[in-house]
Write a protein that holds these residues in place. Structure first.
Motif, PDB file in Angstrom:
ATOM      1  N   PRO A  56       0.831  -1.205   0.000  1.00  0.00           N
ATOM      2  CA  PRO A  56       0.000   0.000   0.000  1.00  0.00           C
ATOM      3  C   PRO A  56       0.868   1.258   0.000  1.00  0.00           C
ATOM      4  CG  PRO A  56      -0.019  -1.016   2.173  1.00  0.00           C
ATOM      5  CD  PRO A  56       0.770  -1.929   1.266  1.00  0.00           C
ATOM      6  N   HIS A  57       0.247   2.360  -0.312  1.00  0.00           N
ATOM      7  CA  HIS A  57       0.934   3.646  -0.401  1.00  0.00           C
ATOM      8  C   HIS A  57       1.647   4.000   0.905  1.00  0.00           C
ATOM      9  CE1 HIS A  57       0.707   8.192  -1.405  1.00  0.00           C
ATOM     10  NE2 HIS A  57       1.794   7.671  -1.931  1.00  0.00           N
ATOM     11  N   ILE A  58       1.018   3.721   2.046  1.00  0.00           N
ATOM     12  CA  ILE A  58       1.639   4.057   3.329  1.00  0.00           C
ATOM     13  C   ILE A  58       2.965   3.314   3.515  1.00  0.00           C
ATOM     14  CG2 ILE A  58       0.313   2.339   4.642  1.00  0.00           C
ATOM     15  CD1 ILE A  58       1.202   5.770   6.007  1.00  0.00           C
ATOM     16  N   TYR A  59       3.053   2.069   3.064  1.00  0.00           N
ATOM     17  CA  TYR A  59       4.298   1.306   3.201  1.00  0.00           C
ATOM     18  C   TYR A  59       5.380   1.890   2.297  1.00  0.00           C
ATOM     19  CZ  TYR A  59       1.648  -2.404   5.594  1.00  0.00           C
ATOM     20  OH  TYR A  59       0.873  -3.129   6.464  1.00  0.00           O
ATOM     21  N   TYR A  60       4.985   2.284   1.105  1.00  0.00           N
ATOM     22  CA  TYR A  60       5.932   2.924   0.198  1.00  0.00           C
ATOM     23  C   TYR A  60       6.509   4.186   0.854  1.00  0.00           C
ATOM     24  CZ  TYR A  60       7.818   5.245  -3.941  1.00  0.00           C
ATOM     25  OH  TYR A  60       8.654   5.879  -4.830  1.00  0.00           O
ATOM     26  N   GLY A  61       5.650   4.980   1.474  1.00  0.00           N
ATOM     27  CA  GLY A  61       6.112   6.186   2.155  1.00  0.00           C
ATOM     28  C   GLY A  61       7.105   5.876   3.261  1.00  0.00           C
ATOM     29  N   LEU A  62       6.875   4.795   4.002  1.00  0.00           N
ATOM     30  CA  LEU A  62       7.819   4.397   5.054  1.00  0.00           C
ATOM     31  C   LEU A  62       9.174   4.030   4.455  1.00  0.00           C
ATOM     32  CD1 LEU A  62       5.448   2.236   7.282  1.00  0.00           C
ATOM     33  CD2 LEU A  62       6.235   4.577   7.719  1.00  0.00           C
ATOM     34  N   LEU A  63       9.162   3.289   3.355  1.00  0.00           N
ATOM     35  CA  LEU A  63      10.417   2.920   2.692  1.00  0.00           C
ATOM     36  C   LEU A  63      11.160   4.163   2.204  1.00  0.00           C
ATOM     37  CD1 LEU A  63       9.381  -0.244   0.617  1.00  0.00           C
ATOM     38  CD2 LEU A  63      10.376  -0.138   2.921  1.00  0.00           C
ATOM     39  N   VAL A  64      10.429   5.129   1.683  1.00  0.00           N
ATOM     40  CA  VAL A  64      11.049   6.376   1.219  1.00  0.00           C
ATOM     41  C   VAL A  64      11.707   7.100   2.390  1.00  0.00           C
ATOM     42  CG1 VAL A  64      10.596   8.678   0.270  1.00  0.00           C
ATOM     43  CG2 VAL A  64       9.586   6.664  -0.817  1.00  0.00           C
ATOM     44  N   HIS A  65      10.982   7.233   3.505  1.00  0.00           N
ATOM     45  CA  HIS A  65      11.564   7.900   4.680  1.00  0.00           C
ATOM     46  C   HIS A  65      12.852   7.212   5.118  1.00  0.00           C
ATOM     47  CE1 HIS A  65       8.548  10.915   5.560  1.00  0.00           C
ATOM     48  NE2 HIS A  65       7.598  10.021   5.473  1.00  0.00           N
ATOM     49  N   LEU A  66      12.822   5.886   5.156  1.00  0.00           N
ATOM     50  CA  LEU A  66      14.016   5.147   5.576  1.00  0.00           C
ATOM     51  C   LEU A  66      15.151   5.300   4.565  1.00  0.00           C
ATOM     52  CD1 LEU A  66      12.351   1.900   6.971  1.00  0.00           C
ATOM     53  CD2 LEU A  66      13.516   3.699   8.291  1.00  0.00           C
ATOM     54  N   SER A  67      14.825   5.317   3.294  1.00  0.00           N
ATOM     55  CA  SER A  67      15.874   5.423   2.262  1.00  0.00           C
ATOM     56  C   SER A  67      16.603   6.757   2.336  1.00  0.00           C
ATOM     57  CB  SER A  67      15.286   5.229   0.863  1.00  0.00           C
ATOM     58  OG  SER A  67      14.557   6.377   0.445  1.00  0.00           O
ATOM     59  N   GLN A  68      15.935   7.775   2.851  1.00  0.00           N
ATOM     60  CA  GLN A  68      16.524   9.114   2.916  1.00  0.00           C
ATOM     61  C   GLN A  68      17.208   9.402   4.248  1.00  0.00           C
ATOM     62  OE1 GLN A  68      12.994  11.357   1.939  1.00  0.00           O
ATOM     63  NE2 GLN A  68      13.351  11.160  -0.258  1.00  0.00           N
ATOM     64  N   ALA A  69      17.120   8.465   5.184  1.00  0.00           N
ATOM     65  CA  ALA A  69      17.712   8.650   6.509  1.00  0.00           C
ATOM     66  C   ALA A  69      19.176   8.208   6.502  1.00  0.00           C
ATOM     67  CB  ALA A  69      16.930   7.839   7.540  1.00  0.00           C
ATOM     68  N   PRO A  70      19.978   8.776   7.394  1.00  0.00           N
ATOM     69  CA  PRO A  70      21.366   8.316   7.515  1.00  0.00           C
ATOM     70  C   PRO A  70      21.404   6.817   7.818  1.00  0.00           C
ATOM     71  CG  PRO A  70      21.016  10.315   8.811  1.00  0.00           C
ATOM     72  CD  PRO A  70      19.662   9.860   8.322  1.00  0.00           C
TER      73      PRO A  70
END
Length: 178
Positions: A56-70
């Motif tokens: 779902p879209h919410i999971y994609y958003g979580l992956l994006v947040h993690l991908s941009q984190a140190p």
């Protein structure tokens, strides 16, 4: 002149100071158009991500947040805050992402109660494969339909709304603190 939910007309003179400020006909039209468009947009993006990546879209958003984190990891509380969701909803989502092998939880060495969510290499690859289709869906559903001026106006409007809604009270009832 405004119309109350019971259909009665109200003017500034007849409305009491403690009475609700009903939406004007134009405001009601804009509000309903906003709700309709945002519901359709979220559904469109959710269907695209379910079809292309099984998430779902919410999971994609979580992956994006993690991908941009140190180091591609965030404390669970910070991830909940970034995603604007409750900690229990985040915990459920991370459990599902763990089952897919896209995220792992790690203990926080400085806080025995804290945990990190870390994007795995496999999760990073899934995100990389999924992002082009998602961007195309966003572009097709939104930006290709707007002029450059409308994009700028929409950005300014959303900024004003977000700033006005962002709680500043440290005791505010925030989803990511629940």
């Amino acid at each position: 002149m405004t119309t109350a939910p019971d259909g009665t007309a109200q003017t500034a003179e007849t409305a009491q100071t403690d009475a609700p400020r009903w939406l004007s006909d134009e405001e009601q039209r804009v509000w309903r158009a906003y709700l309709h468009a945002t519901t359709l947009l979220e559904d469109h993006l959710d269907r695209q991500l379910q079809r292309d990546a099984g998430m779902p879209h919410i999971y994609y958003g979580l992956l994006v947040h993690l991908s941009q984190a140190p180091r591609r990891r965030l404390r669970m509380t910070e991830l909940a805050k970034d995603a604007k969701i409750t900690r229990s909803r985040l915990s459920h989502a991370v459990a599902r992402l763990e089952k897919s092998g896209w995220v792992v939880r790690e203990d926080c060495p400085s806080d025995k109660r804290g945990q990190f969510a870390r994007l795995t290499d496999e999760g990073y690859e899934v995100l990389g494969r999924t992002a082009p289709g998602h961007v195309a869906a966003v572009r097709q559903a939104m930006f290709d339909r707007l002029s450059a001026e409308q994009v700028a106006q929409l950005g300014a409007i959303m900024k004003v709304m977000a700033e006005g809604l962002q709680p500043t009270d440290p005791n505010a009832d925030l989803p990511w603190l629940r």
